[in-house]
Design an enzyme around this catalytic site. Sequence first.
Site: not given
Length: 290
Positions: A71, A74, A130, A238
Amino acid sequence: MRKAFLAATAGALALVTGLTAVPAAAHAGAPSAVSTNDAPAVYGRAAYLMDASSGEELFSKAGDERMPIASLTKTMTAYVVLKNADPSDVVRVAPEDAAYAEGGGGTTADLRPGDRLTVGELLYGLMLPSGADAAHALARTYGPGVEGFVTKMNATARELGMNDTEYVNADGLPMPGGDGYSTARDQAVLARQALNVPLIKEVAGTRWHGLDATGEHRSYDWRNTNRLLRAPGAIGLKTGFTRAAGYCLAFAGESDGRVLVGVLLDESASRRRFTTAESLLSWGATRQSA
């Protein structure tokens, strides 16, 4: 601020070195060679740390090795969206957005089909819990279409000099034809650039964000998966996890007005990625840029 950062991370260093050994699949044993002898132990497969102002490399462990990033993808999604949309633009959540996250086994922002949310609000759903559903909604809208959006992601990666990166979707979930790849160095380059966007920096540094119900959408309650934000001076950025990628983290911190950005890839212990990032930021704060 630097003293506070160093004090807050003294215990983290002990915790990192005291945890159990990493399994062989995660490159166990003593940590790989690092840029200087006094750097903190890093047990993940790859790591990179840079000074955000100068771009100077402070630490690298397999920084140029291509691997899945889960992720962390993202962050690029947020960056590309804000190149194509205004935060006040409104996106309608479609049934396929929710179905995509549920069917793929991804984390979600629990978006309800039919709800209408601004791009700015969807970024919180994208970055904090997320949400793969938020990623799909944004990519579908601003590709137009997910495939078109991924093309924009890869074009943007080339513009930023991320030549060891290939995205296959907007969320980092495994794909039948391959998961895509990047490197710790490339993701640090992206982190540095993304944090220059005020809204991304604000969202990534938010520990909790809630929305009251309106005529446009139901209420939402999103908490950030990034435990590093509890540390003094931490900014973001993140988290990520898949079986193939392991536990990942793109992170940043500020000390005495100096911002450092870094990336950890393929760590076997979820908690350790945060303590390791904290230790690297503390260590990096003592290094002077050339």
